[in-house]
Motif scaffolding. Structure first.
Motif, PDB file in Angstrom:
ATOM      1  N   ALA A 117      12.380 -16.912  42.560  1.00 44.31           N
ATOM      2  CA  ALA A 117      12.216 -16.604  41.131  1.00 44.31           C
ATOM      3  C   ALA A 117      11.534 -17.771  40.415  1.00 44.31           C
ATOM      4  O   ALA A 117      10.744 -17.571  39.490  1.00 44.31           O
ATOM      5  N   ALA A 118      11.828 -18.995  40.872  1.00 38.01           N
ATOM      6  CA  ALA A 118      11.219 -20.181  40.248  1.00 38.01           C
ATOM      7  C   ALA A 118       9.710 -20.185  40.501  1.00 38.01           C
ATOM      8  O   ALA A 118       8.911 -20.467  39.600  1.00 38.01           O
ATOM      9  N   TYR A 119       9.329 -19.880  41.724  1.00 36.14           N
ATOM     10  CA  TYR A 119       7.903 -19.821  42.075  1.00 36.14           C
ATOM     11  C   TYR A 119       7.198 -18.757  41.215  1.00 36.14           C
ATOM     12  O   TYR A 119       6.130 -18.977  40.661  1.00 36.14           O
ATOM     13  N   GLU A 120       7.876 -17.606  41.078  1.00 40.68           N
ATOM     14  CA  GLU A 120       7.280 -16.513  40.294  1.00 40.68           C
ATOM     15  C   GLU A 120       7.186 -16.881  38.814  1.00 40.68           C
ATOM     16  O   GLU A 120       6.242 -16.488  38.134  1.00 40.68           O
ATOM     17  N   LEU A 121       8.164 -17.678  38.337  1.00 40.17           N
ATOM     18  CA  LEU A 121       8.131 -18.098  36.937  1.00 40.17           C
ATOM     19  C   LEU A 121       6.883 -18.952  36.663  1.00 40.17           C
ATOM     20  O   LEU A 121       6.209 -18.780  35.645  1.00 40.17           O
ATOM     21  N   VAL A 122       6.584 -19.864  37.588  1.00 37.63           N
ATOM     22  CA  VAL A 122       5.396 -20.717  37.394  1.00 37.63           C
ATOM     23  C   VAL A 122       4.140 -19.841  37.307  1.00 37.63           C
ATOM     24  O   VAL A 122       3.318 -19.989  36.396  1.00 37.63           O
ATOM     25  N   GLN A 123       4.032 -18.898  38.233  1.00 44.84           N
ATOM     26  CA  GLN A 123       2.873 -17.993  38.202  1.00 44.84           C
ATOM     27  C   GLN A 123       2.830 -17.232  36.878  1.00 44.84           C
ATOM     28  O   GLN A 123       1.768 -17.095  36.261  1.00 44.84           O
ATOM     29  N   HIS A 124       3.991 -16.751  36.454  1.00 49.14           N
ATOM     30  CA  HIS A 124       4.074 -15.953  35.228  1.00 49.14           C
ATOM     31  C   HIS A 124       3.664 -16.783  34.002  1.00 49.14           C
ATOM     32  O   HIS A 124       2.896 -16.327  33.151  1.00 49.14           O
ATOM     33  N   LEU A 125       4.184 -18.030  33.941  1.00 43.62           N
ATOM     34  CA  LEU A 125       3.854 -18.880  32.791  1.00 43.62           C
ATOM     35  C   LEU A 125       2.356 -19.175  32.745  1.00 43.62           C
ATOM     36  O   LEU A 125       1.740 -19.181  31.676  1.00 43.62           O
ATOM     37  N   ILE A 126       1.783 -19.433  33.931  1.00 41.58           N
ATOM     38  CA  ILE A 126       0.349 -19.740  33.983  1.00 41.58           C
ATOM     39  C   ILE A 126      -0.460 -18.556  33.444  1.00 41.58           C
ATOM     40  O   ILE A 126      -1.390 -18.723  32.644  1.00 41.58           O
ATOM     41  N   GLU A 127      -0.054 -17.355  33.838  1.00 42.16           N
ATOM     42  CA  GLU A 127      -0.777 -16.161  33.377  1.00 42.16           C
ATOM     43  C   GLU A 127      -0.514 -15.905  31.894  1.00 42.16           C
ATOM     44  O   GLU A 127      -1.438 -15.737  31.112  1.00 42.16           O
ATOM     45  N   ARG A 128       0.781 -15.929  31.515  1.00 45.28           N
ATOM     46  CA  ARG A 128       1.134 -15.558  30.136  1.00 45.28           C
ATOM     47  C   ARG A 128       0.560 -16.538  29.114  1.00 45.28           C
ATOM     48  O   ARG A 128       0.053 -16.128  28.073  1.00 45.28           O
ATOM     49  N   GLU A 129       0.623 -17.832  29.448  1.00 39.59           N
ATOM     50  CA  GLU A 129       0.158 -18.841  28.499  1.00 39.59           C
ATOM     51  C   GLU A 129      -1.305 -19.206  28.738  1.00 39.59           C
ATOM     52  O   GLU A 129      -1.840 -20.112  28.124  1.00 39.59           O
ATOM     53  N   ASN A 130      -1.929 -18.511  29.709  1.00 33.15           N
ATOM     54  CA  ASN A 130      -3.351 -18.727  29.980  1.00 33.15           C
ATOM     55  C   ASN A 130      -3.642 -20.201  30.297  1.00 33.15           C
ATOM     56  O   ASN A 130      -4.508 -20.824  29.692  1.00 33.15           O
ATOM     57  N   ILE A 131      -2.875 -20.762  31.245  1.00 38.74           N
ATOM     58  CA  ILE A 131      -2.991 -22.193  31.568  1.00 38.74           C
ATOM     59  C   ILE A 131      -4.000 -22.384  32.694  1.00 38.74           C
ATOM     60  O   ILE A 131      -3.816 -21.877  33.806  1.00 38.74           O
ATOM     61  N   ASP A 132      -5.049 -23.124  32.410  1.00 36.50           N
ATOM     62  CA  ASP A 132      -6.099 -23.363  33.401  1.00 36.50           C
ATOM     63  C   ASP A 132      -5.716 -24.627  34.184  1.00 36.50           C
ATOM     64  O   ASP A 132      -5.962 -25.742  33.739  1.00 36.50           O
ATOM     65  N   CYS A 133      -5.022 -24.442  35.330  1.00 32.59           N
ATOM     66  CA  CYS A 133      -4.508 -25.616  36.044  1.00 32.59           C
ATOM     67  C   CYS A 133      -4.763 -25.513  37.551  1.00 32.59           C
ATOM     68  O   CYS A 133      -4.002 -26.061  38.341  1.00 32.59           O
ATOM     69  N   HIS A 134      -5.857 -24.855  37.913  1.00 31.06           N
ATOM     70  CA  HIS A 134      -6.268 -24.756  39.324  1.00 31.06           C
ATOM     71  C   HIS A 134      -5.139 -24.255  40.216  1.00 31.06           C
ATOM     72  O   HIS A 134      -4.950 -24.767  41.323  1.00 31.06           O
TER      73      HIS A 134
END
Ligand SMILES: Cc1cc2nc3c(=O)[nH]c(=O)nc-3n(C[C@H](O)[C@H](O)[C@H](O)COP(=O)(O)OP(=O)(O)OC[C@H]3O[C@@H](n4cnc5c(N)ncnc54)[C@H](O)[C@@H]3O)c2cc1C
Length: 448
Positions: A117-134
């Motif tokens: 769930a933690a791994y999925e949260l990181v993916q989710h935050l990157i998508e939701r907040e539109n974080i460009d972090c390679h």
């Protein structure tokens, strides 16, 4: 130690490579308010993740950091985003730890489930907040340091697939070059559900999201003490006091003397990293053909990867267990890197740096509430996903008025079993060098 200066590029910098793209700073910084609903100490992933959830939940939140925003581990780490926690491999190491691990197995399995769930949260935050972090979900390869470690990896693959369906499989020594351009390991384990990102850009994305959500962010504001109880805390800082209903301590390896109780349960350990200059394309391509993050099985491990663009190497590990200059740790890490990749003997170091991680005796991360103050801690070197996750879990606990659905909430948290230990790990150089000796011995014998 005599340092070979030719290992260092003329443009060498003793600071994180990541800071070239996102240097910790004071953008979004505001003055400390007199009162806030929720006061968070620490602006790394856990503090910001908690702040974001709370602010989106309509709460007034203040985050302070003693340094610039993200200047702790969150802008210094290796950027590996993993789904696993270190089952049964604590700083106490050894058979006693494993026995304790066996009796806790059902709980550990639930905890492992949350790591996905933690791994999925990181993916989710990157998508939701539109974080460009390679962010690149390209998997992980864990090299077997001795032939005897290989069967254990097969067991681990079975366990991970049973509990998490992460696409784990072993790779024999004969097939190893499909994963890494090295004959150093005795085969290894591939975990497909794993990834890597640019840690400082991920942090910057969280910081920007917090600012946009209305979080009050205060840099260079060291907290010197916390008094009171839930509903009526006074947080004293070097810039004055602030009243708060709830307090979250999210300071990890940088906890210092802020929380004497937490301090006795944590062992802060330095971890060091180097980055190399850009390598010729064909050389870089053969190093990690599938672009995975690499780790390994000895007691004292290294972790490494290609940097965004796939032309430079980042190599991290425990060069020394006491404070040394970035040039000393850089030279030692370069030697460790070329033990694994002799073809990199001419690759010069452009950056060398270190950061502090918080280890626990049971090797597990923890969240809880001590004297009414919420905390999460104990990343054990693997906290990009877990600390982001536990920060959010604390926020949910506050929003749900004390109720938590996380198995981590109030898990028994053992202290460091060293008499009179107050947070100063004087024993680390001795234990560390002993483990290094054991690793070398195992490697020579081929046992483990
Ligand atoms: C070299 C290194 C490599 C790593 N590699 C990886 C990796 O590849 N993958 C992975 O998953 N994890 C890795 N980690 C671990 C990961 O970086 C951490 O788990 C994560 O960043 C922890 O985030 P945090 O918010 O909990 O703590 P931190 O980012 O450390 O933030 C804590 C903050 O608290 C602040 N603070 C402390 N005391 C006070 C005070 N009294 N007042 C105000 N502020 C205070 C500090 O200044 C600091 O900014 C690595 C860590 C290091 C150091």
């Amino acid at each position: 130690m005599q340092i070979d200066r030719s290992l260092f590029h003329p443009d060498y910098k003793p600071e994180p490579y990541w800071w070239e793209a996102a240097r910790p700073g004071t953008t979004h910084a505001k003055d400390l308010p007199d009162t806030t609903e929720i006061f968070i100490v620490g602006s790394g992933y856990s503090g910001l993740s908690a702040a974001l959830e709370l602010a989106r939940g309509g709460r007034a939140v203040t985050v302070v950091d003693a340094l610039a925003f993200g200047e702790g581990a969150s802008s210094r780490n290796g950027g590996g985003v993993s789904t696993g926690i270190n089952l049964g491999k604590g700083i106490s190491g050894g058979p006693g730890q494993e026995k304790r691990g066996a009796s806790l197995q059902p709980v550990l399995e639930k905890l492992l489930g949350e790591s996905l769930a933690a791994y999925e949260l990181v993916q989710h935050l990157i998508e939701r907040e539109n974080i460009d972090c390679h962010f690149e979900p390209r998997g992980r390869f864990v090299g077997a340091f001795t032939a005897d470690h290989f069967p254990g990896l097969q067991k681990k693959a079975d366990m991970l697939n049973r509990l998490l369906q992460v696409g784990a499989r072993v790779v024999s020594k004969d097939q190893q070059r499909e994963e890494i351009g090295s004959d150093f390991y005795h085969g290894g384990l591939v975990i497909e559900r794993s990834g890597k990102l640019h840690p400082a850009l991920f942090h910057k994305g969280l910081l920007d999201a917090c600012a946009a959500a209305g979080v009050t962010l205060c840099a260079h504001t060291k907290v010197t003490g916390i008094t009171g109880s839930p509903g009526a805390f006074v947080v004293n800082t070097e810039r004055g006091p602030c009243r708060a209903e709830h307090v979250i301590v999210a300071t990890k390896g940088y906890t210092g003397d802020l929380s004497p109780k937490l301090r006795k349960k944590l062992v802060p350990i330095a971890s060091q990293i180097i980055a190399t200059e850009e390598l010729p394309e064909d050389l870089a391509r053969e190093l990690i053909p599938n672009g995975r993050t690499i780790s390994e099985t000895p007691r004292i491990t290294s972790y490494y990867r290609l940097l965004p663009g796939d032309r430079r190497v980042m190599y991290g590990g425990r060069a020394r267990f006491q404070d040394v200059s970035p040039e000393v740790s850089g030279a030692l890490l370069h030697k460790m890197m070329t033990d694994r990749w002799p073809q990199l003997k001419d690759a010069r170091i452009t950056h060398s740096w270190s950061g502090t991680v918080a280890m626990t005796t049971d090797a597990l991360p923890h969240m809880g509430c001590e004297d009414g103050i919420h905390y999460c801690t104990g990343c054990n070197g693997s906290g990009v996903a877990m600390m982001t996750y536990l920060g959010r879990q604390i926020a949910l606990r506050i929003l749900q008025e004390g109720r938590s659905d996380s198995e981590y909430a109030d898990l028994p948290f053992p202290g460091v079993g060293v008499p009179f230990y107050q947070g100063n790990p004087w024993f680390l150089p001795i234990v560390g060098e002993y483990y290094r000796y054991l690793d070398k011995k195992d490697r020579r014998k081929g046992t483990g």
